[in-house]
Design a protein around this motif. Structure first.
Motif, PDB file in Angstrom:
ATOM      1  N   PHE A 164      18.350  45.860  13.050  1.00 34.06           N
ATOM      2  CA  PHE A 164      18.816  46.878  13.989  1.00 34.06           C
ATOM      3  C   PHE A 164      19.176  46.217  15.316  1.00 34.06           C
ATOM      4  CE2 PHE A 164      15.853  48.766  11.021  1.00 34.06           C
ATOM      5  CZ  PHE A 164      16.516  49.910  10.601  1.00 34.06           C
ATOM      6  N   SER A 165      20.003  46.908  16.086  1.00 34.46           N
ATOM      7  CA  SER A 165      20.495  46.329  17.336  1.00 34.46           C
ATOM      8  C   SER A 165      19.384  46.059  18.338  1.00 34.46           C
ATOM      9  CB  SER A 165      21.549  47.245  17.955  1.00 34.46           C
ATOM     10  OG  SER A 165      21.004  48.521  18.272  1.00 34.46           O
ATOM     11  N   PHE A 166      18.256  46.785  18.249  1.00 33.34           N
ATOM     12  CA  PHE A 166      17.208  46.552  19.248  1.00 33.34           C
ATOM     13  C   PHE A 166      16.498  45.223  19.041  1.00 33.34           C
ATOM     14  CE2 PHE A 166      15.577  49.754  16.177  1.00 33.34           C
ATOM     15  CZ  PHE A 166      14.560  49.040  15.568  1.00 33.34           C
ATOM     16  N   TYR A 167      16.806  44.514  17.948  1.00 31.19           N
ATOM     17  CA  TYR A 167      16.260  43.170  17.785  1.00 31.19           C
ATOM     18  C   TYR A 167      16.811  42.215  18.853  1.00 31.19           C
ATOM     19  CZ  TYR A 167      14.564  44.509  13.106  1.00 31.19           C
ATOM     20  OH  TYR A 167      13.927  45.103  12.052  1.00 31.19           O
ATOM     21  N   ALA A 168      17.925  42.589  19.482  1.00 31.16           N
ATOM     22  CA  ALA A 168      18.534  41.747  20.517  1.00 31.16           C
ATOM     23  C   ALA A 168      17.850  41.907  21.872  1.00 31.16           C
ATOM     24  CB  ALA A 168      20.015  42.079  20.660  1.00 31.16           C
ATOM     25  N   ALA A 169      16.854  42.770  21.988  1.00 31.15           N
ATOM     26  CA  ALA A 169      16.264  43.084  23.293  1.00 31.15           C
ATOM     27  C   ALA A 169      15.783  41.865  24.075  1.00 31.15           C
ATOM     28  CB  ALA A 169      15.113  44.087  23.116  1.00 31.15           C
ATOM     29  N   PRO A 170      15.051  40.898  23.484  1.00 25.80           N
ATOM     30  CA  PRO A 170      14.561  39.786  24.305  1.00 25.80           C
ATOM     31  C   PRO A 170      15.661  38.907  24.877  1.00 25.80           C
ATOM     32  CG  PRO A 170      13.651  39.695  22.067  1.00 25.80           C
ATOM     33  CD  PRO A 170      14.565  40.846  22.107  1.00 25.80           C
ATOM     34  N   ALA A 171      16.848  38.928  24.277  1.00 20.67           N
ATOM     35  CA  ALA A 171      17.957  38.123  24.793  1.00 20.67           C
ATOM     36  C   ALA A 171      18.665  38.803  25.957  1.00 20.67           C
ATOM     37  CB  ALA A 171      18.966  37.842  23.671  1.00 20.67           C
ATOM     38  N   LEU A 172      18.443  40.097  26.142  1.00 18.16           N
ATOM     39  CA  LEU A 172      19.202  40.866  27.125  1.00 18.16           C
ATOM     40  C   LEU A 172      19.105  40.322  28.553  1.00 18.16           C
ATOM     41  CD1 LEU A 172      20.928  43.272  27.979  1.00 18.16           C
ATOM     42  CD2 LEU A 172      18.849  44.691  27.974  1.00 18.16           C
ATOM     43  N   PRO A 173      17.916  40.017  29.088  1.00 17.72           N
ATOM     44  CA  PRO A 173      17.874  39.523  30.475  1.00 17.72           C
ATOM     45  C   PRO A 173      18.673  38.238  30.670  1.00 17.72           C
ATOM     46  CG  PRO A 173      15.674  40.121  29.702  1.00 17.72           C
ATOM     47  CD  PRO A 173      16.569  40.142  28.512  1.00 17.72           C
ATOM     48  N   PHE A 174      18.685  37.373  29.666  1.00 20.18           N
ATOM     49  CA  PHE A 174      19.397  36.111  29.787  1.00 20.18           C
ATOM     50  C   PHE A 174      20.909  36.326  29.700  1.00 20.18           C
ATOM     51  CE2 PHE A 174      15.256  35.395  27.721  1.00 20.18           C
ATOM     52  CZ  PHE A 174      14.642  34.698  28.750  1.00 20.18           C
ATOM     53  N   LEU A 175      21.325  37.323  28.945  1.00 25.61           N
ATOM     54  CA  LEU A 175      22.739  37.676  28.912  1.00 25.61           C
ATOM     55  C   LEU A 175      23.188  38.229  30.261  1.00 25.61           C
ATOM     56  CD1 LEU A 175      22.721  39.343  25.382  1.00 25.61           C
ATOM     57  CD2 LEU A 175      24.017  37.297  25.992  1.00 25.61           C
ATOM     58  N   VAL A 176      22.340  39.041  30.885  1.00 29.41           N
ATOM     59  CA  VAL A 176      22.661  39.557  32.216  1.00 29.41           C
ATOM     60  C   VAL A 176      22.746  38.415  33.222  1.00 29.41           C
ATOM     61  CG1 VAL A 176      21.820  40.996  34.118  1.00 29.41           C
ATOM     62  CG2 VAL A 176      21.699  41.835  31.766  1.00 29.41           C
ATOM     63  N   GLY A 190      17.139  34.061  21.191  1.00 27.73           N
ATOM     64  CA  GLY A 190      17.023  35.499  20.981  1.00 27.73           C
ATOM     65  C   GLY A 190      17.954  36.055  19.938  1.00 27.73           C
ATOM     66  N   LEU A 191      19.057  35.341  19.640  1.00 27.53           N
ATOM     67  CA  LEU A 191      20.067  35.906  18.742  1.00 27.53           C
ATOM     68  C   LEU A 191      20.299  35.103  17.461  1.00 27.53           C
ATOM     69  CD1 LEU A 191      22.832  37.001  21.305  1.00 27.53           C
ATOM     70  CD2 LEU A 191      21.067  38.414  20.244  1.00 27.53           C
ATOM     71  N   LEU A 192      20.389  33.793  17.557  1.00 26.14           N
ATOM     72  CA  LEU A 192      20.826  33.001  16.407  1.00 26.14           C
ATOM     73  C   LEU A 192      19.919  33.104  15.176  1.00 26.14           C
ATOM     74  CD1 LEU A 192      22.292  29.723  17.974  1.00 26.14           C
ATOM     75  CD2 LEU A 192      23.456  31.809  17.212  1.00 26.14           C
ATOM     76  N   PRO A 193      18.577  33.159  15.325  1.00 20.37           N
ATOM     77  CA  PRO A 193      17.759  33.268  14.111  1.00 20.37           C
ATOM     78  C   PRO A 193      18.109  34.465  13.248  1.00 20.37           C
ATOM     79  CG  PRO A 193      16.385  32.691  15.984  1.00 20.37           C
ATOM     80  CD  PRO A 193      17.736  33.023  16.535  1.00 20.37           C
ATOM     81  N   TRP A 194      18.582  35.540  13.863  1.00 19.66           N
ATOM     82  CA  TRP A 194      18.895  36.736  13.086  1.00 19.66           C
ATOM     83  C   TRP A 194      20.137  36.543  12.218  1.00 19.66           C
ATOM     84  CZ3 TRP A 194      14.838  39.548  12.886  1.00 19.66           C
ATOM     85  CH2 TRP A 194      13.984  39.626  13.981  1.00 19.66           C
ATOM     86  N   PHE A 195      21.009  35.616  12.587  1.00 16.72           N
ATOM     87  CA  PHE A 195      22.161  35.329  11.739  1.00 16.72           C
ATOM     88  C   PHE A 195      21.716  34.729  10.408  1.00 16.72           C
ATOM     89  CE2 PHE A 195      24.189  35.906  15.772  1.00 16.72           C
ATOM     90  CZ  PHE A 195      25.493  36.292  15.482  1.00 16.72           C
ATOM     91  N   ALA A 196      20.669  33.903  10.447  1.00 18.19           N
ATOM     92  CA  ALA A 196      20.142  33.339   9.207  1.00 18.19           C
ATOM     93  C   ALA A 196      19.555  34.427   8.322  1.00 18.19           C
ATOM     94  CB  ALA A 196      19.088  32.275   9.530  1.00 18.19           C
ATOM     95  N   PHE A 197      18.836  35.375   8.910  1.00 15.26           N
ATOM     96  CA  PHE A 197      18.287  36.479   8.124  1.00 15.26           C
ATOM     97  C   PHE A 197      19.390  37.375   7.573  1.00 15.26           C
ATOM     98  CE2 PHE A 197      14.410  35.700  10.780  1.00 15.26           C
ATOM     99  CZ  PHE A 197      13.569  35.385   9.728  1.00 15.26           C
TER     100      PHE A 197
END
Length: 530
Positions: free
Chosen positions: A438-450, A423-430
């Motif tokens: 934008f910060s809402f790109y992190a949304a799919p990773a949120l449940p796993f972070l919780v 959910g997060l690492l691909p955006w570092f490449a971009f």
């Protein structure tokens, strides 16, 4: 089957505690109240609702995204499923667009139009809390930890704001989480299958089919196939769901290797590839088929943008029956992909991936200084901001998750880390390419972070040497009693503090009109949130 092997195959305790679903219902009710009360406020379209609410109405009225102001098809760069779901609420409760002079009543009832285009997001946001409770309960074998996960998600401002706005990201989060949940169920089902076979006398050292559980349509990996459909739905909301496809496929392979190794199979990797690769391919076919099905409105209409062969004069066979529309759809996707990869325009609320978990630059969805609040100046804002105490716990929780996962060789830690990475690492490449994000790109990773946070809480309250989520009474004098007592108090205090933090920031999650000084007191990090 020996006790050691049976423990390896343990899944969820079948003796469900008596109030599991009652506790789940309470958490879901809290989430629903927070998401539906005052849903039609503020009035008008906020942030990107100006695009998605209009596109959604075009889909339910014409089958394609449509610009009613110019009476022409709209050029869009995201797949249609999220907008179809938004359109369901507009169909049910009505829609209004002052600019395009479109106003239609709802088929079920007429409400404030804002309620119509935000309704589906609120429903899906609430359902995602339900999913997380049950997934957490199944993974940790603890109703307490499952409900803690759901409650933390329900009390997260980031999730709340996305659940109260007609944007796509809450639907993306939901389908990704649902696909993960389906794979967890698949893992449990496959392990039960091996356990039954071993109980029936299976010798896993035998070659070929003789050393594997019996097959038949009842033993098909139905939940894995369902995960393929759900991933197709996720991709049909936003293409960024594709990052989870290889991650989830790797999870399936690792879990299958693990079950074979536990059973005593001589060559678990070879057998896993031979047995499971065809099922993964079939799941992929279902994913692609589901994705294409969501484009049926565009494929079956001549009104869609880039739909006709005349849009592609250099594309061979673009006017051929059947295959022509698919060729045109491919060309449309290529144009949309070019838009996404070339998106580097500066934006006031853009941020970089390394800022997201630190809440370095949240997104303002709405702002107004008008109205009476009993003070000389007032403010009303909807800020896409995670509940600070919760979000600032994510990085420490991930570090602890790595340590605990390695020390315990726990499949749950690996699954959560891999899902967060997808959910997060691909955006570092971009980010290296300077793409606008934008910060809402992190949304799919949120449940796993919780779930990562809850995993650490579970480790604090578990008995010494016990499994995360293991329930045992606190008895003075038992080994580790003091540690567990402190851990239990700390875990409970943490959830309570998250709730208090959420309550403090609640006015800027829902756009409540408050004195300007109260609003300013919530703008932390030296004004980076303004």
């Amino acid at each position: 089957m020996s006790g050691v092997v049976r423990r390896r195959f343990a899944t969820v305790d079948t003796r469900l505690d008596r109030f599991s679903w009652l506790a789940t219902a309470v958490v879901v009710a809290i989430a629903a109240i927070l998401r539906f009360v005052g849903l039609s406020s503020p009035k008008g379209k906020i942030f990107d609702e100006t695009y998605y609410a209009k596109d959604a109405y075009g889909l339910i009225s014409r089958g394609v995204e449509w610009n009613y102001k110019d009476n022409a098809p709209s050029y869009v760069v995201h797949p249609p499923l999220g907008k179809w779901l938004i359109g369901i609420g507009e169909w049910a409760f009505g829609y209004q667009d002052v600019e395009s002079k479109v106003s239609v009543p709802g088929h079920l009832m007429t409400t404030a139009p804002e309620f119509g285009w935000r309704f589906s997001a609120a429903v899906v946001g609430t359902l995602s809390v339900l999913l997380l409770v049950r997934i957490g309960r199944r993974m940790f074998r603890s109703t307490v930890l499952g409900c803690a996960a759901g409650l933390l998600l329900a009390l997260d401002g980031f999730h709340l704001v996305l659940s109260r706005a007609a944007l796509l990201d809450i639907f993306l989060l939901f389908f990704v989480l649902a696909a993960f949940g389906a794979l967890v169920l698949d893992r449990d089902a496959r392990r039960r299958r091996w356990a039954r076979a071993l109980d029936d006398g299976l010798d896993p050292s035998l070659p070929g089919r003789a050393g594997r559980p019996p097959t038949g349509w009842r033993t098909w990996p139905w939940w894995r196939l369902a995960a393929g459909v759900l991933l197709g739905c996720a991709c049909a909301v936003k293409w960024s769901a594709l990052y989870f496809v290889p991650a989830f496929a790797l999870l399936v392979l690792l879990w299958e290797v693990g079950v074979r190794r536990s059973a005593g199979v001589r060559r678990p990797w070879r057998d896993t590839v031979l047995d499971e690769l065809p099922w993964l391919v079939l799941a992929g076919v279902l994913m692609v088929g589901t994705y294409l099905a969501t484009w049926s409105g565009w494929l079956l209409s001549d009104d869609g943008y880039y739909r006709l062969a005349s849009s592609y004069p250099n594309a061979p066979l673009s006017d051929a029956p059947v295959i022509g529309p698919l060729i045109n759809l491919f060309e449309y996707h290529r144009a949309a992909y070019g838009f996404h990869t070339g998106l580097d325009d500066a934006h006031k609320y853009q941020s970089w991936p390394w800022q997201w978990l630190l809440l370095g630059r949240p997104v303002a969805f709405h702002w107004s200084g008008e109205g009476a609040c009993g003070a000389p100046s007032c403010a009303s804002e909807i800020l896409l901001l995670g509940t600070p105490l919760l979000w600032w716990s994510f990085l420490p929780a991930l570090v602890a998750l790595i340590w605990l996962g390695v020390a315990r060789r726990d499949w749950r830690a690996g699954a959560l880390l891999l899902s967060v990475a997808a959910g997060l690492l691909p955006w570092f490449a971009f980010a290296l390419e300077g793409r606008t994000m934008f910060s809402f790109y992190a949304a799919p990773a949120l449940p796993f972070l919780v779930l990562a946070v809850v995993y650490v809480l579970g480790a604090l309250i578990a008995p010494a040497g016990g499994d995360v989520g293991e329930v045992a009474p606190l008895v003075p004098g038992d080994p580790g009693y003091e540690r567990r007592l402190v851990g239990s108090v700390a875990a409970g205090a943490y959830v309570l503090l998250v709730a208090l933090c959420f309550a403090y920031f609640y006015p800027i999650f829902v756009g409540r009109l408050i004195p300007y000084s109260d609003w300013l007191s919530r703008m932390w990090l030296d004004g980076r949130w303004i």
